[in-house]
Write an enzyme that holds these catalytic residues in place. Sequence first.
Site, mmCIF file in Angstrom:
data_model
loop_
_atom_site.group_PDB
_atom_site.id
_atom_site.type_symbol
_atom_site.label_atom_id
_atom_site.label_comp_id
_atom_site.label_asym_id
_atom_site.label_seq_id
_atom_site.Cartn_x
_atom_site.Cartn_y
_atom_site.Cartn_z
ATOM 1 C CB THR A 159 -0.913 0.014 1.248
ATOM 2 O OG1 THR A 159 -1.644 -1.211 1.313
ATOM 3 C CG2 THR A 159 -1.872 1.190 1.203
ATOM 4 C CB SER A 163 12.026 -12.986 19.851
ATOM 5 O OG SER A 163 11.314 -12.865 21.077
ATOM 6 N N GLY A 199 9.069 -8.138 20.089
ATOM 7 C CA GLY A 199 7.947 -7.247 19.891
ATOM 8 C C GLY A 199 8.352 -5.933 19.252
ATOM 9 C CE LYS A 227 10.094 -14.935 17.354
ATOM 10 N NZ LYS A 227 8.650 -15.004 17.204
ATOM 11 C CG HIS A 238 11.374 -17.450 21.439
ATOM 12 N ND1 HIS A 238 10.217 -16.719 21.258
ATOM 13 C CD2 HIS A 238 12.195 -16.664 22.167
ATOM 14 C CE1 HIS A 238 10.329 -15.556 21.858
ATOM 15 N NE2 HIS A 238 11.531 -15.485 22.419
ATOM 16 C CG ASN A 239 6.927 -17.404 19.050
ATOM 17 O OD1 ASN A 239 7.967 -16.854 19.405
ATOM 18 N ND2 ASN A 239 6.170 -16.930 18.090
ATOM 19 C CD GLU A 261 5.858 -15.044 23.447
ATOM 20 O OE1 GLU A 261 4.783 -14.523 23.072
ATOM 21 O OE2 GLU A 261 6.927 -14.928 22.816
ATOM 22 C CE LYS A 284 -0.771 -11.932 16.098
ATOM 23 N NZ LYS A 284 0.146 -10.841 15.691
ATOM 24 N NE ARG A 289 -0.300 -50.203 22.362
ATOM 25 C CZ ARG A 289 0.687 -50.676 21.622
ATOM 26 N NH1 ARG A 289 1.687 -51.347 22.194
ATOM 27 N NH2 ARG A 289 0.683 -50.507 20.312
ATOM 28 C CG HIS A 296 -0.805 -53.886 19.826
ATOM 29 N ND1 HIS A 296 -0.801 -53.617 18.482
ATOM 30 C CD2 HIS A 296 -2.043 -53.550 20.276
ATOM 31 C CE1 HIS A 296 -1.974 -53.118 18.118
ATOM 32 N NE2 HIS A 296 -2.756 -53.068 19.185
#
Length: 489
Positions: free
Chosen positions: A37, A131, A133, A185, A188-189, A192, A263, A458, A464
């Site tokens: 934009t 990282s 912010g 990362k 890391h999140n 967090e 997110k 099992r 199994h």
Amino acid sequence: MSEQKPHVGLIGLAVMGENLALNIARNGYPLVVYNRTTTRTEEFMAERAEGTGITGATTLPELVAALERPRQIILMVKAGLPVDAVLAELVPLLDPDDIVIDGGNSYFRDTERRAKALAEQNVRFVGMGVSGGELGALWGPSLMPGGSRGAYDLLEPMLVAIAAKSDYGPCVSYIGPGGSGHYVKMVHNGIEYGDMQLIAETYDVMRSALGMPAGDIAAVFREWNSGKLASYLIEVTTDVLLYVDQETGQPLVDLILDAAEQKGTGRWTIESSLELGSPVPTIDAAVTARILSAQRPLRIQASKVLLGPPAASDPGIAAKLLGNGDGERAIAALEDALYFAKVSSYAQGMALLSAASAAYEWSLDLSEIARIWTGGCIIRAAFLGDIMRAYRENPRLENLLLDPEIARLSGASVGGARRANITARSWGIPAPASSSALDYFDTLRHEALPANLIQAQRDYFGAHTYHRRDREGIFHTVWQEEHQPTGLT
């Protein structure tokens, strides 16, 4: 700007992109910026970028033409399809050995796909976790670049200049090949997510069981921030709890709707942990807690029909459970509990990084990763120094909790974790992350688990097979005669 063309371009002028551009320019690297934009570019150039030496471009061809080779173009756009859309338009304009850096929260497999595609066109690709912010981007983030080593070597002077600085040096290092930078990362999140949930659960015990108002809780967190819990998120929590809404005169935190958003990086961390067989139960619990918090209409309905323990009329009862009736000892127990749980959660995240390093042949340096998290990033914490030391002394450490000093510190604080969990359960306060951190610790320390019964079950219904403690081999038992009914339909 000097007469020589700049090498650096930046695409995407949302807040993170703007702040990173200003950081780069302030540290002596002139650059050209572009946003899809055009009005956004014009506003940035007329306001925040005025007098900084930053140049604006109105088209991608204009941006590329304004840069000296090898070009270093940073993408600060939304992860997913927008990254692919920009690359589709940008890459045909580039020359061999130009560098593209994706500074968003991209999924690491997308990063590896893009790196492979760009390599076929002789364009070098770097997936870089960023990282810290908005303020971190402006004044110094923690940077986690992975991908082309040759590209990193060219970028390193600029990245060192713009990265956060801690007592351990600049908070940037080459992570490894492929999508390793974005993977680190991502984890890391995930850490967090766990950290924030653990802090929220501790706050809830103080609020709901001990009857403490927001200001008093803030004072506790402020005190904790001068000790073993010193960290960015404890600082944030203190500031949030102290903030008073100007209209009502009440603590703003008490007026915020209790429905947390996310997110996706936490979910990606959980999916990867399941794929690699390296559990991260505290991160899992934190993501689940956010999902449940968002189901507020269901919780309101359930609150009318699902019964819990009667609310205690005397907070002294909770103080007795936590600290034998001593208020200061109760708070000290909660400090131990939060410290213990945070170390357990970080141990889970580091173990996942170790598993990914082995599976994807990344050769991650876990001590160095802990080092670059000591400044600029959201999970900055004092005890990262202990994590650095543990992996530096033993790079093959199978789990952080096995380090002798970490084990000693965990042992010294686990009593508070147990009392805090008992208190939360007694008051009916949900504490899924805190409980999972303790369960992870207890599961690791048990030589004998009840999984023997699961294996027998099992084998009973699915043949199994199982292993035995007392001899080598694989075994199967016919647990009942075939003619006997099993009750199955």
